[in-house]
Structures are given as structure tokens and as C-alpha cells.
Design a protein around this motif. Structure first.
Motif, PDB file in Angstrom:
ATOM      1  N   PRO A  71       0.914  -1.271  -0.131  1.00  0.00           N
ATOM      2  CA  PRO A  71       0.066   0.124  -0.075  1.00  0.00           C
ATOM      3  C   PRO A  71       0.710   1.070   0.092  1.00  0.00           C
ATOM      4  CG  PRO A  71      -0.788  -1.432   1.677  1.00  0.00           C
ATOM      5  CD  PRO A  71       0.527  -2.009   1.136  1.00  0.00           C
TER       6      PRO A  71
ATOM      7  N   ASN B 194      -5.549  -2.981  -5.523  1.00  0.00           N
ATOM      8  CA  ASN B 194      -6.569  -2.289  -5.012  1.00  0.00           C
ATOM      9  C   ASN B 194      -8.048  -2.615  -5.211  1.00  0.00           C
ATOM     10  OD1 ASN B 194      -8.212  -0.589  -6.595  1.00  0.00           O
ATOM     11  ND2 ASN B 194      -6.674   0.683  -7.071  1.00  0.00           N
TER      12      ASN B 194
ATOM     13  N   PRO C  13      -2.100   4.933   1.703  1.00  0.00           N
ATOM     14  CA  PRO C  13      -3.472   5.046   1.673  1.00  0.00           C
ATOM     15  C   PRO C  13      -4.362   5.794   2.693  1.00  0.00           C
ATOM     16  CG  PRO C  13      -2.528   3.066   2.712  1.00  0.00           C
ATOM     17  CD  PRO C  13      -1.375   4.219   2.417  1.00  0.00           C
TER      18      PRO C  13
END
Length: 376
Positions: A152, A182, A155
């Protein structure tokens, strides 16, 4: 069209029922009987096919019938949302064998979330009489930007997850390849499997946050840095009074994100905890909720009009919890897209709810991992 030489190509023909004998494979691919035999031996060694019985003979030696063995292994799926996560165990045909879902805030962090997911998946495997040895791949969908390595990246909805090695953590536990993307990309992949594979589809998720993905001929186009479709912080004119968590004003996510809408309803004296409750209030006829959902539809439609002008998709699909608010979101979104976008680009554009519904994430994440496992 590329020449069908790889074992994965042969397997796809068998799985799809396009060729179920050696002779049919030779006709379809132009490969020799010896080469076909070699490819089939590779697939048989992996437990992916069986050969039994015989097809109707047209002269010469009868040809055995080839069948795909979907039970040769399993695929594990983690479809993580901002407030709800779903898990699944599927066979190699993508058919679900077991699913579980739970209300869990992704903001509890990666360690707690993945510890829960691995424990639950282990229990699901055990209940099916399976072990980690049967797992061929793991697919993960997360509600935020994910880089090519499956980590990630900044985020907004996932505090504590930035740079966390999700794939490595799960690979250490299950001992197989882990695919991470995602949630909107995997939702788009799941939705694309419900339509003609030649279509160009834009898929929008209107939930806790807002994002989109673009699928062309069955392939999700992720962009150079895997950041394609991150529209949440695009500014929408006329909403400068709404401050976003990123520090800017008028961002699409601040205007149309379900959690921000729930917060504004609560501040107005209408208790509302999350996106699903926003939709419930709108369905129940609460004027403030209806107005807010329609405002979100117009805001999303304004941004999508530019997307339609640039990509000229044949279909625009909308999913996520906000689509449960009757037709309030979609009607406003359609109105704005058709008003703001190029007339030619919208002349044959279809705008509709996601066909796969709430299971689009599970279907897409499973598909992502399955295709990787069978192409290996």
C-alpha cells in the motif's frame, strides 16, 4: 493472435471446452501430436487434467476425453474493505467452496487484520478437509493505492498500512505466490467477467471512498505506477466549503465518500455510522440523505465526464454501497455524465449497476490469483 505453445494455453482450451481430445487440440493449435503429448504430460503431472473414456471415433485410434480437474487445488481470497472484509476459498475453476464476511475496520492496521484473515482462512481450509499444501495462490484486494510489489502507498483509508509488505506476510504463512491490488481494480476484473471480453469498461466504486478502474479486452490497465483510477482527490467545482483529509478543499472523496457523508448527516442531527447507513436512510426517504446521495452522484458524474471523454468506454459500471440508495445516485450520475461529456462519446455508452453486485470483489480477487496460478 499469439501461437498457442504454452501449457497454460492448452489448459485454457480444455477448461473452456473448446478442445477435449488430442485431435481437437492439434486442429485448434496446429501443434504436432508429440508436442501436444508433452504439454498434456506437464498438465497431468500438476494434477490439472485427466484423460478417460473415448470420443466418437472418425477412424483410426480412439481419442481419450480430456477434462479439467478443478479440485487439484484451491485459491484463497481476501477482499478487504474500509469497514468490511470478506474471505473465500475457491476451487481452480473459480467456484466458491466457502466464504465468510465480517465487519472489521481496516484502520486497525495490517498486523491485526492479516492475523485475523490467516486464522479464518486456516479454519475454512480445515472445515473443507484441505490444508495449506492445497493452496495454489492467494489474492488480496485493499481499499487504497497499491504499488507493483503489492505494498500500500499512502492509503488515505488505511492508516498504518503505508509500505507494509502484505504479500511477504501472507507468503510466509501460506508458502505460495500472493497477488495484491486495490479493491476497485479487482472489482473491475470481477465485473469484466460478466460482460463481453472485448468490451472497454470503466468501473466505479462508490463506497467509503471513490475510485475507478479501466478494463480493456479483459485486462485491467493499472498505469505506470499502478495509480490509474485514483480520482478521489480530484477537485469538484462548487464544493470548496468541504475540507478533505488531504488538506485540500472540494475533493471528490470528501464530497461523495460514504463515510464523510455519514459524518455530515450525524453533525446535522441524523445519526449515521457508515456508508451502508447513508444508503439505508436515503431508501427510507430521509430528505437530507437523499439530497446528499444525489449531490454525490452529480459530483462523481462531473469527474466521470472527463474520464468518458478521454477513454470513450462502451460501458460505465457503478458499484459500492451507495448504489443501494435506490436510483438516487445513478440517476444524478447519469444526468451529469450525459450533460457534461462529449456527445459522440456518450452516444452508445451504457451506464448501469455492477452485475456482480457485492461479490464483485471476491470474484475479481479470485480471478486475479487463479489466472496467475494457472499461467505459472
Amino acid at each position: 493472435m499469439r501461437t498457442l505453445y504454452a501449457s497454460a494455453d492448452i489448459l485454457k482450451l480444455i477448461r473452456d471446452g473448446q478442445a477435449v481430445t488430442r485431435s481437437e487440440l492439434m486442429d485448434q493449435t496446429g501443434l504436432s501430436r508429440t508436442t501436444i503429448g508433452t504439454r498434456l504430460a506437464e498438465l497431468s503431472k500438476r494434477g490439472l487434467i485427466s484423460e478417460s473414456g473415448s470420443a466418437a471415433s472418425t477412424g483410426g485410434r480412439p481419442s481419450g476425453l480430456l477434462a479439467f480437474n478443478a479440485g487439484a487445488g484451491v485459491i484463497l481470497t481476501i477482499d478487504g474493505g474500509a469497514t468490511r472484509s470478506s474471505l473465500a476459498v475457491s476451487d481452480l475453476a473459480g467456484e466458491s467452496l466457502s466464504e465468510r464476511s465480517a465487519l472489521r475496520a481496516i484502520e486497525t492496521g495490517p498486523e491485526a487484520t492479516l492475523a485475523w484473515a490467516t486464522s479464518e482462512l486456516d479454519a475454512m481450509l480445515d472445515a473443507l478437509g484441505r490444508t495449506r499444501e492445497d493452496v495454489w495462490a492467494v489474492g488480496v484486494g485493499l481499499p487504497g493505492s497499491v504499488d507493483a510489489a503489492g505494498r500500500p502507498v499512502s492509503p488515505q483509508l488505511m492508516p498504518g498500512w503505508d509500505g507494509y509488505p502484505v504479500g511477504d506476510r501472507l507468503r510466509d504463512h501460506f508458502g505460495v505466490d500472493v497477488l495484491v491490488d486495490n479493491d476497485v481494480n479487482v472489482m473491475a476484473l470481477g465485473e469484466a467477467r460478466q460482460h463481453d471480453p472485448k468490451e472497454q469498461i470503466v468501473v466505479v466504486k462508490a463506497g467509503t471512498g471513490v475510485g475507478l478502474a479501466y478494463v480493456a479486452e479483459g485486462v485491467v490497465l493499472r498505469g505506470a505506477q499502478h495509480a490509474a483510477g485514483e480520482i478521489g482527490h480530484t477537485q469538484v467545482p462548487g464544493h470548496e466549503h468541504i475540507e478533505c483529509s488531504c488538506g485540500k478543499r472540494g475533493c471528490l472523496q470528501a464530497v461523495a465518500g460514504g463515510q464523510r457523508m455519514a459524518d455530515r448527516l450525524t453533525a446535522a442531527g441524523i445519526p449515521c455510522a457508515n456508508t451502508a447507513e447513508v444508503a439505508t436512510l436515503a431508501r427510507g426517504g430521509v430528505p437530507e440523505a437523499i439530497a446528499m446521495v444525489r449531490e454525490a452522484g452529480h459530483a462523481i458524474g462531473f469527474v466521470l465526464a472527463t474520464v468518458v471523454n478521454i477513454l470513450n468506454p462502451s460501458r460505465l459500471v457503478v458499484g459500492g454501497d451507495l448504489t443501494d440508495a435506490r436510483d438516487f445516485l445513478l440517476s444524478a450520475l447519469r444526468e451529469t455524465v450525459y450533460r457534461e461529456a462529449n456527445t459522440l462519446a456518450t452516444s452508445e455508452l451504457e451506464i448501469a449497476r455492477a452485475r456482480a453486485g457485492a461479490r464483485a470483489g471476491i470474484i475479481g480477487t479470485t480471478t486475479m490469483a487463479l489466472e496467475h496460478a494457472l499461467d505459472a
